[in-house]
Design an enzyme around this catalytic site. Structure first.
Site, PDB file in Angstrom:
ATOM      1  N   CYS A  25    -105.142  18.081 -57.715  1.00 60.89           N
ATOM      2  CA  CYS A  25    -104.408  17.898 -56.457  1.00 60.89           C
ATOM      3  C   CYS A  25    -104.892  16.688 -55.661  1.00 60.89           C
ATOM      4  O   CYS A  25    -104.208  16.228 -54.755  1.00 60.89           O
ATOM      5  CB  CYS A  25    -104.531  19.155 -55.599  1.00 60.89           C
ATOM      6  SG  CYS A  25    -106.231  19.529 -55.118  1.00 60.89           S
TER       7      CYS A  25
ATOM      8  N   SER B 182    -108.872  27.041 -56.828  1.00 55.94           N
ATOM      9  CA  SER B 182    -107.988  27.998 -57.485  1.00 55.94           C
ATOM     10  C   SER B 182    -106.698  28.197 -56.692  1.00 55.94           C
ATOM     11  O   SER B 182    -106.343  27.379 -55.843  1.00 55.94           O
ATOM     12  CB  SER B 182    -108.728  29.322 -57.701  1.00 55.94           C
ATOM     13  OG  SER B 182    -108.021  30.126 -58.625  1.00 55.94           O
TER      14      SER B 182
END
Length: 391
Positions: A79, A376
């Site tokens: 990300c 996560s």
């Protein structure tokens, strides 16, 4: 129904695998792929019978992909190229290379997968990488829908707004499909209200230039009020937090807390109390909200996640009253009355939807656990999307 054969890319600690289990869709994870050695140890600890490939995705050839014979891809690419605090290098960031390799391989597979689910940070929907993804799956014949979703919509007291894409190899669109739109909530049935739209994908270029003012929380209005109350919070922020804590559709944090822990080992050190007193996001067990926990939680204070006030009978407003005029010793004494502690890794795992039996090998440190959990995803959110995708 034949069990699905899922390929889990960027598998981390196995959030996607756990979500697939929770969805109750008959499925087998044929392989999980990740290069993070610590994450892989945790994955093996929880999913010992799954084939785990500790290698780079760029190192997997077309032939190797074909041999895995999968019909579903679950993935959560890096990300950092798209985060607000990152450099937003997008396609030029080397960490995007593995995902570009997937987009190159996908159309050339002997047999296309039937289902794709992708998770990333908010910001991915405005990226050139997203445009390449959409172009690739459209050319392959997939129908797709994009979402921006937070666990709060499922009654979980944790804000973690994330981008999701679900795609299905079929000629007909999804019943809820909204072309060019990013949905802000799970699809409703026809009897319920129409879905909220966040972004018109066609207009996102102009939005990038003008820098839109975005309200991230649908429970509050964007406010121009700038009155600073106790701590470094505006009236608008205080109002938003009160609204969140009044939302009875969201559970209290106490449902996710551990009973028997050594609280003292998780207390904030005096130095941190002094330095960050005005920046802390403080919640109580009866709160119905918490900030997004990031990989820096426990190591850094500002913006990495909420801290828990364990003395519920102490009023936070009284502690912060005229705090700045006190000496260092007096400040520490007063702030210590709140008994502020970090959430434990297990408590964060609970908020992320991992089941009670999910664990960490003894060799992993608390710092490593925070880091892995921060990278996560929310299992419940993904499980619901898998059900919607496979319906």
């Amino acid at each position: 129904m034949e069990p699905l054969r899922a390929l889990e890319l960027y598998s981390g600690i196995g959030g996607m695998h756990q979500a697939l289990r929770e969805s109750c869709i008959p499925a087998q994870v044929v392989a999980a792929v990740d290069v993070n050695t610590v994450a892989n140890e945790v994955y093996k600890y929880n999913f010992p019978h799954t084939q785990l490939l500790a290698k780079t995705i760029e190192g997997i050839t077309l032939e190797e992909f074909d041999r895995l014979s999968f019909n579903m891809i679950l993935m959560s690419p890096p990300c950092q190229p798209f985060t607000r605090i990152g450099l937003q290098g997008d396609v030029t960031d080397p960490r995007t290379n593995s995902f570009l390799h997937i987009l190159d391989i996908l159309p050339r597979l002997q047999k296309l997968p039937k289902y794709i689910l992708l998770e990333n940070v908010k910001g991915f929907e405005m990226s050139s990488t997203r445009d390449l993804l959409i172009q690739t799956i459209e050319n392959c014949g997939f129908q797709y829908q994009e979402f921006l979703l937070s666990p709060t919509s499922l009654g979980i007291p944790n804000s973690r707004l994330r981008y999701f894409l679900i795609a299905k190899l079929q000629p007909e669109p999804f019943p809820f499909q909204a072309p060019g739109q990013v949905l802000m909530e799970f699809p409703k049935t026809e009897s319920e209200h129409p879905p909220k739209y966040a972004i018109n994908a066609e207009k996102k270029t102009e939005e990038k230039k003008t820098g839109p003012k975005i309200c991230f929380d649908s429970s509050t209005q964007c406010s121009g009020k700038e009155a600073i109350l106790f701590k470094l919070e505006t009236a608008g922020e205080i109002d938003r937090k009160h609204q969140q804590d009044s939302d009875l559709s969201v559970r209290m944090l106490k449902d996710f807390l551990e009973d028997d822990i050594d609280k003292h080992s998780f207390f904030l050190p005096p130095k941190s109390l002094l330095r960050y007193a005005l920046l802390l996001d403080i919640v109580k067990p009866t709160s119905r909200r918490s900030m997004c926990f990031t990989k820096g939680y426990g190591r850094y204070i500002e913006g990495t996640g909420s801290v828990l006030q364990t003395t519920e009978d102490v009023q936070i407003e009284n502690i912060y009253k005229s705090l700045t005029s006190l000496s260092q010793e007096e400040k520490i004494m007063r702030l210590s009355m709140l008994q502020l502690r970090f959430f434990t890794p297990k408590e964060i795992a609970n908020l992320l939807g991992f089941p009670p039996e999910f664990g960490f090998p003894e060799m992993t440190t608390v710092k490593q656990r925070y880091r892995l959990l921060g990278n996560s995803l929310n299992v419940h959110v993904v499980a619901k999307l898998i059900k919607i995708l496979c319906d």
